[in-house]
Design a protein around this motif. Structure first.
Motif, PDB file in Angstrom:
ATOM      1  N   LEU A 173     -74.669  10.850 -43.721  1.00  0.00           N
ATOM      2  CA  LEU A 173     -75.077   9.496 -43.322  1.00  0.00           C
ATOM      3  C   LEU A 173     -73.852   8.648 -42.985  1.00  0.00           C
ATOM      4  N   GLY A 174     -72.787   8.838 -43.760  1.00  0.00           N
ATOM      5  CA  GLY A 174     -71.545   8.127 -43.480  1.00  0.00           C
ATOM      6  C   GLY A 174     -71.002   8.500 -42.108  1.00  0.00           C
ATOM      7  N   GLY A 177     -73.015   6.915 -39.520  1.00  0.00           N
ATOM      8  CA  GLY A 177     -72.756   5.469 -39.518  1.00  0.00           C
ATOM      9  C   GLY A 177     -71.482   5.100 -38.776  1.00  0.00           C
ATOM     10  N   ARG A 178     -70.539   6.045 -38.714  1.00  0.00           N
ATOM     11  CA  ARG A 178     -69.292   5.787 -37.969  1.00  0.00           C
ATOM     12  C   ARG A 178     -69.522   5.916 -36.471  1.00  0.00           C
ATOM     13  N   GLY A 179     -70.603   6.581 -36.105  1.00  0.00           N
ATOM     14  CA  GLY A 179     -70.886   6.840 -34.695  1.00  0.00           C
ATOM     15  C   GLY A 179     -71.537   5.645 -34.016  1.00  0.00           C
ATOM     16  N   SER A 180     -72.036   5.902 -32.798  1.00  0.00           N
ATOM     17  CA  SER A 180     -72.515   4.780 -31.986  1.00  0.00           C
ATOM     18  C   SER A 180     -74.042   4.657 -32.023  1.00  0.00           C
ATOM     19  N   PHE A 181     -74.613   4.665 -33.220  1.00  0.00           N
ATOM     20  CA  PHE A 181     -76.068   4.533 -33.320  1.00  0.00           C
ATOM     21  C   PHE A 181     -76.487   3.082 -33.089  1.00  0.00           C
TER      22      PHE A 181
END
Lengths: 262, 262
Positions: A173-174, A177-181
Motif C-alpha cells: 500500500l505504501g 501511495g508513492r505512485g500516481s494514483f
C-alpha cells in the motif's frame, strides 16, 4: 539425546475455513459415491491422501468432471467454473471459506463502483485466481516488481489475499501511495486467524533453539509462516509431517517450537 | 571569484494558487481602502512587506477585523471563521487555492460517508487547520509518532496536505496499512505542481556543487524543497532572498542550482 522442551504455538493448525471444508467433504463422502474436489481440498498431502482413500477424487479442471458432486474447496472457485459445472447438471457443494467469499464479493463490488480492482497476493494461488475470476479485470500484485502493472492516475480498489501478512500488505500500500494514483479504496481482507497464527509463531520462534513449521509445501499460509519464522530464527524447518524430520538437526538443541499451517 | 554556472530549476517559484492570491490582493487594494488578510497572504516576507505598503493589513484572528474587506489567502480558512466574518457583515474575498478547496470539500464528504477523516500534514500549517475546520473530527498525522491517534479497526478517509511529497504520503499510507484498519479510502490531494517543483529541484541538485532554495522560512512548500534537496546535496542553503547570501559559501564552487518555493 537429552531431554528437549517442546513448545507449541498458542495459535496454529487448521483454521475454521479448512476444518469446515474437510468436514463438508467427509459428510458428502459418507452419503455419496461420485465426489470430486476441484483442486486439492487443502494443501496438505496427508489429509488429501486420507480423503482420497475415502473416495474423494481430485481434479484440476471442470472438464474432467462428467457426473456426481463437486466440492468447492475453501480457496473458492471462479464463478465461471461454477457456472460451467451447473450447465453440466453437476451437483455443487460449496465449502468456500466465508472470508474468501467476502474478498470475491468485494472485488465485484469495487469493479461496479468504477475502481480498477487490485489484489495483493500470489498470482497462481487458487484463492487469488478465484478472485480474479470474480471481476472483469483484476490486477495481481505479488510484490514491488508487479507495480508497473498499475495504470497511472487510476482509482484503485484494493483487496488482499486472506493469508498475506499485514507487514507485506502495508508495504505494498505504501508503494502504491508513492505512485500516481488518484484514489485508493482499500478493504482489509486479511484473515485475523492467519495474523494471530503468524504473530504467535514469531513470538515462539524467538524463545526456542529450533523451530518446526508443519504443513503442505504448497500451502501458501504454511509457507508464509515458515518465511516469517526463518527471518527471526534461522533454525526453522518446514516439514510436511514428522516423518520428514532429520533428527540430526536436533543435536545440541534444548528447546524446540512447533507451529502448523492451515 | 571565477565564473560560476547558475542553473535554475525547470519548475519553480510561485504556483498558480499563490500568484492568484497576490493578484486578487492587488486588485482589491487598488479598489478599496480597508483590506485585511487573515494570516500572512503568503509565507514570503518580501511579498508581504510590499503588499503591506500598498495597504494590506495582516491580522491573525477574525476578532481583529471590525470593518472593510477580508481576503482569504490561498491556504484557505475554516468555514467557522468565514461564517463569523459574515455575521459581522464584513466583505469576504476568497482567494483559497482551488486544490485546497478540494481537500476541504473531500474532508467533509468523507465524514458524511462515515469515514474517520485523517489528513497527512503539519498540524499547525494554516492549510491543515482550515481542513480540520471543515469536518467535525479530523485526525492529523504528521509522521509515525502520530499513528497512535488512529482508532483501531476503523474506516479511515485519508487526504493529504497539498504540498507534502509523494514519498512521505506513501510512507504514511504504508504505516496505516500495517495497522488494524478495516477500510482505507485515500484521495490523492497532492498538488501536481508542487510535485513537479520537488522533482525538478532534486534533479538539479544532483548536477550542481551548491544549491539555493529561495522562499519564506515559514513556507511549508519551500521548507519541503530544502529538506528534499539537502538529502541529495549537503551544500543546500535555504534563503529568504539574495540579501541573505553569504558569498563565502561559493568558494571553489563551479555550478550553482537555484529553485524557489511558492
Amino acid at each position: 539425546m537429552n531431554d528437549m522442551r517442546v513448545l507449541v504455538a498458542e495459535k496454529c493448525g487448521f483454521c475454521h475455513g479448512v476444518r469446515n471444508a474437510i468436514s463438508v467433504a467427509e459428510k458428502v463422502l459418507a452419503a455419496e459415491d461420485d465426489v470430486y474436489s476441484l483442486g486439492p481440498i487443502i494443501h496438505n498431502k496427508d489429509v488429501v491422501e486420507r480423503l482420497a482413500k475415502e473416495g474423494l477424487k481430485t481434479v484440476s479442471r471442470v472438464e474432467e468432471v462428467r457426473s456426481g458432486t463437486v466440492l468447492i474447496r475453501s480457496h473458492g472457485a471462479a464463478p465461471e467454473q461454477i457456472a460451467r459445472l451447473g450447465e453440466k447438471g453437476i451437483k455443487i457443494v460449496d465449502a468456500t471459506c466465508v472470508l474468501v467469499k467476502r474478498v470475491q464479493h468485494i472485488a465485484g463490488e469495487l469493479e461496479e463502483q468504477g475502481y480498477q480492482v487490485v489484489i495483493i497476493g500470489e498470482e497462481n494461488h487458487p484463492e487469488v485466481q478465484a478472485v480474479v475470476g470474480c471481476a472483469k479485470d483484476v490486477i495481481v500484485i505479488a510484490d514491488e516488481s508487479d507495480l508497473h502493472r498499475l495504470p497511472p492516475n487510476a482509482r484503485l480498489g484494493v483487496v488482499c489475499q486472506t493469508t498475506q501478512n499485514p507487514e507485506h500488505f502495508g508495504k505494498m500500500l505504501g508503494a502504491m501511495g508513492r505512485g500516481s494514483f488518484s484514489e485508493l479504496k482499500v478493504i482489509n481482507t486479511l484473515c485475523k486467524e492467519a495474523i494471530k497464527r503468524q504473530e504467535s509463531a514469531i513470538r515462539l520462534c524467538r524463545q526456542v533453539d529450533i523451530m518446526f513449521v508443519l504443513g503442505g509445501l504448497e500451502s501458501a499460509n504454511t509457507r508464509r509462516l515458515a518465511e516469517l519464522c526463518v527471518k527471526v530464527n534461522e533454525q526453522t524447518f518446514h516439514l510436511q509431517n514428522w516423518n520428514e524430520l532429520d533428527t540430526s538437526v536436533l543435536h545440541g538443541k534444548k528447546t524446540a517450537g512447533v507451529t502448523a499451517g492451515a
